[in-house]
Design a protein around this motif. Structure first.
Motif, short mmCIF file in Angstrom:
data_model
loop_
_atom_site.label_atom_id
_atom_site.label_comp_id
_atom_site.label_asym_id
_atom_site.label_seq_id
_atom_site.Cartn_x
_atom_site.Cartn_y
_atom_site.Cartn_z
N TRP A 172 0.78 -1.10 -0.21
CA TRP A 172 -0.11 -0.31 0.21
C TRP A 172 0.78 1.18 0.28
CZ3 TRP A 172 0.16 -3.07 3.90
CH2 TRP A 172 0.79 -2.65 4.84
N ARG A 173 2.08 0.98 -0.04
CA ARG A 173 3.52 2.83 0.20
C ARG A 173 3.95 1.96 -0.62
NH1 ARG A 173 3.66 7.52 1.37
NH2 ARG A 173 5.99 7.99 2.09
N ASN A 174 4.20 1.74 -2.07
CA ASN A 174 5.20 1.04 -2.75
C ASN A 174 6.50 2.85 -3.26
OD1 ASN A 174 6.90 -0.23 -3.54
ND2 ASN A 174 5.44 -1.13 -5.84
N MET A 175 6.96 2.79 -2.69
CA MET A 175 7.20 4.70 -3.45
C MET A 175 8.39 4.23 -3.80
SD MET A 175 8.55 7.76 -1.38
CE MET A 175 7.11 8.56 -1.17
N ILE A 176 8.48 3.95 -5.25
CA ILE A 176 9.56 4.43 -6.60
C ILE A 176 10.83 4.57 -5.68
CG2 ILE A 176 10.19 3.61 -8.99
CD1 ILE A 176 7.42 2.91 -9.74
N GLY A 177 11.77 3.86 -5.79
CA GLY A 177 13.34 4.72 -5.83
C GLY A 177 13.48 4.53 -4.55
N ALA A 178 12.45 4.38 -3.33
CA ALA A 178 12.98 4.00 -1.62
C ALA A 178 12.87 2.35 -1.85
CB ALA A 178 11.76 4.51 -0.91
N SER A 179 13.54 2.49 -0.55
CA SER A 179 13.64 0.64 0.29
C SER A 179 12.71 0.52 1.32
CB SER A 179 15.01 0.52 0.22
OG SER A 179 16.10 1.05 -0.84
N GLY A 180 11.53 1.70 1.35
CA GLY A 180 10.56 1.47 2.19
C GLY A 180 10.88 1.53 3.92
N GLN A 181 9.71 1.79 4.25
CA GLN A 181 9.37 1.85 5.71
C GLN A 181 10.21 0.85 6.21
OE1 GLN A 181 5.23 2.52 5.09
NE2 GLN A 181 5.90 4.83 5.71
#
Length: 652
Positions: A426-435
């Motif tokens: 539900w939070r798939n931010m491209i370019g990041a490695s996540g929370q």
């Protein structure tokens, strides 16, 4: 699952949404250790296939009931042969169902396994066996045993188990038995249950030792159980879902992922680099855990197919890809999951939502005409894939989202079991490695002063949580260097945090290239940008203490040959039937490609420009020692191998 918060601190303070997300899963949060999972899994999943290796001779296939029984037989056999709780056993072998049975059999018997690939150098394996204090050895086959044999006499090894059914050598001074013989002994011996505690050492995973002696990472059951219990926030498999396994099974990333997916009743199919593309189509996996290089390879294969289409069809394909890229970008801005628009206004997000709505029909049409066929290359059933073990180039991330394959990028190290951060569905931010995973803290500090930095400021990544290792085995000095008095682990990585605690990595601190003018350059983002070129297969930046960056480039020869034909009417410049990589036409092409891709990169600075470069024929690979088994370039090894070429590049 209603008792979840009471059963384990790992999931304290997670949101009600996340609790709902976990309700469909089989709950193991009350257990202390990984081996306790398999009897419960056998009850839940019974005859469902757990492990299947289509590439072994003969093929191996085990149900969950069979797997649980074999693990206990293996453990019972070890007990019968004198293995005691807390004993160390070196497990020197590679991917197979028998590896998993051995790994869990060793833990079930109460022993600790020290794991490594059978392909590792003999001196490294001998060091691991000796350093771990192993009293027994489980090896891939007789070939592996013979590689180590003459070096075992000075070590306290009293038992050797072959994972094959080969006839054990009769002239060995140490007892040697094969897999089936051990199981037979276990079947005829009463198993003595072992009480596991979460703080008990479970396994030793040795670092690669590229900069000195390997260090034994001590992972406890607490470390491993944290991963199994919290992975449910990322993946929700159903019983019988197919998982394709390709990474080294002894590596912490593949290993903990297998523990979780098998705990939920998935059917794991083993593949390899040679067979993976066919196996994707044949076994149609629902989930897969892999490294960026695999997704890059699939992407390159698809791009090759695009280039082979007639001109009018290529035009249609790239039209839809362009529309879909705008659609994906607009959707991310609207959902506040665009890394490049973190501070977008409400009006910008609203207008982006309108743009996404308008482009949606064309994107859907592209799916019917183009993307559905592309997705068939992955089997067509992938629900989600996890990517880790390195940065995923943004254009690869974008491409897979366009075709409808959700990649969830994660982050971690062997020392953190390994996952600390991962993108959520539900939070798939491209370019990041996540929370961060639950009960996991991430802090960004100044590399020199170690003072905390504000959000958005790049610095050294420190990590703290239940997955952080106990330390390096018999190496208190290295442990103290890695973990401070407050429990913060120094990752050695550089990155920054978004306001929502998404971790964005920018490179390794030790990989930073410092130019003569004092500018610090992180090579990974620039390399990722260059890989967008169809003519660049692999690239590694160099340039420490030089006036500019340089690059070693492995060209995509197939794409290059096609370009030459299009330019010169079927007469490629050649030497001994090979492309002349030093010819002006080729050098000019790569100069244009490098300039374009680097300058089009977000945040481009003049010091990012690549000066001299060298095209090399031999790819970086595991076989030639230039890549790790998780397909990351061994920068220091490449530097040594090509030292003369690199020096020559900058001498001009």
């Amino acid at each position: 699952m209603s008792q979840l918060k009471l059963q384990t601190s790992f999931l304290d303070n997670i949101s009600e949404k996340e609790i709902q997300f976990l309700k469909s899963l089989v709950d193991y949060s009350h257990l202390n250790a990984i081996p306790e999972i398999w009897p419960i899994a056998a009850q839940h999943f019974g005859d469902t296939v757990a492990l299947y290796n289509p590439h072994s001779k003969p093929e191996e296939q085990y149900s969950y009931q069979q797997l649980a029984a074999l693990i206990q037989q293996f453990a019972s056999g070890l007990q019968a042969l004198g293995i005691n709780p807390r004993d160390r056993i070196s497990l020197i072998a590679d991917n197979s169902p028998r590896w998993f049975i051995a790994d869990q059999g060793i833990m079930t018997a109460g022993a600790v396994d020290a794991v490594r690939s059978s392909q590792a150098e003999r001196e490294e394996l001998v060091f691991i066996i000796g350093n771990s204090g192993s009293v027994a050895l489980v090896v891939e086959d007789i070939k592996t045993f013979n590689k180590l044999r003459e070096r075992l006499h000075d070590l306290p090894i009293k038992l050797i188990v072959l994972l094959t059914d080969e006839t054990p050598p009769s002239d060995s001074a140490i007892q040697v038995i094969n897999f089936s013989q051990l199981l037979e002994i276990g079947q005829n011996h009463k198993f003595t249950p072992v009480t596991h505690k979460r703080e008990n050492l479970a396994t030793l995973i040795y670092t690669s030792g590229t900069t000195g002696r390997p260090k034994g990472v001590m992972l406890t059951f607490n470390n491993l159980m944290h991963q199994v219990i919290t992975f449910g926030l990322v993946l929700q498999p159903k019983v019988g879902d197919a998982v394709l396994s390709i990474l080294p099974t002894w590596h912490s990333y593949e290993r903990t992922s297998e523990y979780y997916l098998l705990s939920q009743g998935c059917s794991q199919v083993y593949t390899n680099l040679r067979s993976v593309k066919n196996d994707l189509k044949k076994y149609k996996p629902h989930f897969m855990v892999a490294v960026p290089r695999l997704w890059e390879s699939i992407y390159e294969g698809v791009q090759k197919q695009f280039r082979e289409q007639p001109a009018n069809k290529q035009k249609l394909i790239y039209f839809f890809l362009g529309i879909s890229e705008k659609y994906i970008q607009a959707k991310h801005i609207a959902n506040n999951t665009s890394l490049d628009h973190l501070h977008a206004s409400s009006l910008t997000r609203l207008s982006s939502g309108v743009v996404a709505l308008l482009l949606s029909p064309l994107h859907a049409l592209g799916g019917k005409l183009v993307y559905n066929k592309v997705r068939e290359a992955t089997g067509g059933r992938l629900k989600q894939v996890i990517s880790g073990g390195g940065a995923l180039p943004r254009h690869i991330d974008n491409f897979f989202e366009i075709i409808g394959v959700q990649i969830l990028q994660g982050y971690g190290l062997t020392e953190t079991s390994p996952v600390t951060n991962v993108r959520r569905p539900w939070r798939n931010m491209i370019g990041a490695s996540g929370q961060p995973l639950p009960v996991t803290d991430v802090k960004i500090v100044d590399p020199e002063t170690r003072q905390p930095l504000p959000l958005g400021k790049r610095g050294l990544v420190l990590l703290r949580g239940p997955q952080v290792m106990q330390g390096y085995y018999q190496n208190p000095e290295a442990t103290k260097k890695a973990i401070d008095g407050e429990g913060w682990f120094d990752s050695g990585d550089l990155g920054w945090l978004t306001p929502e605690q998404d971790l964005v990595l920018t490179g390794r601190a030790k990989d930073t290239i410092v130019l003569l003018n004092g500018e610090n350059i992180e090579p990974q983002p620039i390399e990722d940008a260059c890989l967008r070129s169809p003519y660049i297969d692999q690239i590694m930046l160099v340039g420490q203490d030089q006036r500019s960056l340089g690059a070693l480039i492995v060209p995509n020869l197939e794409a290059l040959e096609k370009w030459i034909v299009s330019q010169q009417g079927n007469v490629p410049p050649a030497t001994d039937d090979k492309i002349d990589l030093e010819s002006k036409i080729i050098q000019d092409l790569f100069r244009q490609e490098l300039n374009r891709e680097v300058q089009n990169r977000p945040g481009y600075r003049i010091d990012d420009r690549i000066g001299p470069f060298k095209l090399i024929q031999e790819p970086f690979s595991i076989e030639n020692g230039l890549m790790t088994q998780t397909l990351k370039i061994r920068r220091n090894v490449v530097m040594e191998r090509y030292r003369d070429i690199i020096d020559g590049m900058f001498a001009k």
